[in-house]
Design an enzyme around this catalytic site. Structure first.
Site, PDB file in Angstrom:
ATOM      1  N   ARG A  78       0.215  -2.847  -1.756  1.00 15.00           N
ATOM      2  CA  ARG A  78       0.691  -1.690  -1.464  1.00 15.00           C
ATOM      3  C   ARG A  78       0.049  -0.773  -0.490  1.00 15.00           C
ATOM      4  O   ARG A  78       0.454  -0.148   0.527  1.00 15.00           O
ATOM      5  CB  ARG A  78       1.365  -0.962  -2.433  1.00 15.00           C
ATOM      6  CG  ARG A  78       2.566   0.172  -2.141  1.00 15.00           C
ATOM      7  CD  ARG A  78       3.364   0.686  -3.332  1.00 15.00           C
ATOM      8  NE  ARG A  78       2.664   1.379  -4.308  1.00 15.00           N
ATOM      9  CZ  ARG A  78       2.906   1.692  -5.458  1.00 15.00           C
ATOM     10  NH1 ARG A  78       4.156   1.512  -5.799  1.00 15.00           N
ATOM     11  NH2 ARG A  78       2.179   2.399  -6.450  1.00 15.00           N
ATOM     12  N   LYS A 181       3.143   4.912   0.496  1.00 10.83           N
ATOM     13  CA  LYS A 181       2.664   5.774  -0.439  1.00 10.83           C
ATOM     14  C   LYS A 181       1.546   6.853   0.423  1.00 10.83           C
ATOM     15  O   LYS A 181       0.416   6.574   0.244  1.00 10.83           O
ATOM     16  CB  LYS A 181       2.117   5.203  -1.366  1.00 10.83           C
ATOM     17  CG  LYS A 181       2.085   6.287  -2.828  1.00 10.83           C
ATOM     18  CD  LYS A 181       1.801   5.395  -3.833  1.00 10.83           C
ATOM     19  CE  LYS A 181       1.689   6.162  -5.296  1.00 10.83           C
ATOM     20  NZ  LYS A 181       3.178   6.601  -5.872  1.00 10.83           N
ATOM     21  N   GLU A 217      15.631   8.288  -4.814  1.00 10.78           N
ATOM     22  CA  GLU A 217      14.884   8.473  -5.818  1.00 10.78           C
ATOM     23  C   GLU A 217      14.833   9.700  -6.665  1.00 10.78           C
ATOM     24  O   GLU A 217      15.661  10.583  -6.365  1.00 10.78           O
ATOM     25  CB  GLU A 217      13.321   8.570  -5.159  1.00 10.78           C
ATOM     26  CG  GLU A 217      13.006   7.132  -4.557  1.00 10.78           C
ATOM     27  CD  GLU A 217      11.270   6.996  -4.416  1.00 10.78           C
ATOM     28  OE1 GLU A 217      10.815   6.687  -5.458  1.00 10.78           O
ATOM     29  OE2 GLU A 217      11.092   7.359  -3.487  1.00 10.78           O
TER      30      GLU A 217
END
Ligand SMILES: *Cc1c(COP(=O)(O)O)cnc(C)c1O
Length: 338
Positions: A78, A181, A217
């Site tokens: 990620r 992220k 989310e």
């Protein structure tokens, strides 16, 4: 001495951290330091243009005394994706692994004992350090990994939280950075989180930014629901693919639940038997109530006070794998040798 059982989720200084720098097209060998500070050029791209990526994973001291890092490779993948999207030099899988393992090894005395419910949080950070005034990627980067012990998330037991819907702020855009992220997504969520906190809710429930029709989310955690023998979780370009969620999908399938990853309409909410949010910090936060301030409505799940049976089972199974109490058939754990 650290009071392990009363640790929060804050920063506690540990002995050492590790760093590597990218200059002239390659990463330097890992360096170890006891300094908590970075010396940065004032024109570094991380300060001006948001070239910043981070990860969050944990190491656990198991029942057998062994120390396990949960899903190291997935976190590395990620961070590499985040680096590529924000045009930063990605750490190699090997560098990421070595840095995380070394940061844990160098701070062994900060790994909480088994049965305290606490763990060692690992924070990899990647920043553009090269000086640049024009808007373009830096030519120099720094990769840092530090660790800090964090307490058990559920001090008063595994209890559902209440969340508040926010249709007036978005943490990310449909074709933007929501799926990687980066710190900027967090900056975009702070005001919304503060509004929810002041209204008495620990977290925000975000809807999709384009239409406010679908569930995205919950704060900085993924959303999931259980209905009719099915584990349902949103598929959206603006949510961050949670590694906890990925793991829970596998466990749900093991338990015989069907797994649906698809657009989830907010209108489906009343039909769900259980809902929860998931992420590294808490594994699962069951959601007991969703408050919709625009409609003046509250949706309650179960009795609103106790977690549902699937949330409990998923949470306990994942936790048991992390602490070495249950087999790890998919090889999610990396054992740290001392
Ligand atoms: C990190 C993060 C999560 C949780 O991901 P995990 O890999 O499960 O820790 C969820 N949503 C956002 C926005 C995040 O930044």
């Amino acid at each position: 001495m650290i009071d392990w059982k009363n640790l929060g989720f804050g920063y506690i200084r540990t002995d050492r951290n590790v760093r590597s720098t990218w200059t002239d097209g390659s990463w330097s060998p890992l360096e170890t330091t006891d300094s908590e500070y970075l010396t940065l050029h004032m024109a570094s791209t991380c300060l001006h243009y948001g070239q910043e990526a981070f990860e969050g994973l944990k190491a656990f001291r198991g029942k057998d005394g062994k120390v396990r890092i949960f899903r190291l490779e997935e976190n590395a993948r990620r961070m590499i994706r985040t680096a590529e999207y924000t045009m930063m030099a990605p750490p190699t899988m090997e560098l990421f692994r070595e840095a995380c393992v070394e940061a844990v090894r160098l701070n062994e005395r900060f790994i909480p004992p088994y049965d305290t419910g606490a763990s060692l949080y690992i924070r990899p950070l990647l920043i553009g350090t090269g000086a640049q005034v024009g808007v373009k990627p830096a030519t120099e980067y720094m990769f840092v990994v530090f660790v800090t012990p964090v307490g058990p998330y559920y001090k008063e037991g595994f209890r559902p939280i209440s969340v508040m819907v926010d249709r007036h702020h978005d943490r990310s855009a449909p074709l933007g950075t929501g799926w990687v992220k980066v710190g900027g997504n967090y900056a975009a969520s702070l005001l919304s989180g503060d509004i929810a906190h002041k209204a008495g809710f620990p977290s925000t429930l975000y809807l999709d930014s384009a239409e406010k029709k679908y569930i995205d989310e919950s704060g900085a955690a993924n959303f999931f629901a259980i209905r009719g023998g099915c584990y349902i979780t949103p598929k959206s370009p603006s949510i961050l693919p949670s590694i906890t969620n990925m793991s829970l999908r596998d466990l749900a399938a093991d338990f015989g639940l069907r797994v649906e990853q698809r657009a989830v309409e907010f209108a489906e909410l009343p039909s769900f038997e259980e809902v929860g949010s998931c992420g590294t910090a808490a594994v699962i936060s069951p959601i007991g109530k969703v408050y919709d301030p625009d409609e003046g409505k509250t949706y309650t799940f179960g009795d609103g006070v106790n977690p549902g049976p699937w949330c409990v089972k998923l949470y306990e199974t994942l936790r048991a794998i992390q602490y070495g109490e249950a087999p790890d058939p998919r090889g999610w754990n990396t054992i740290v040798e001392f």
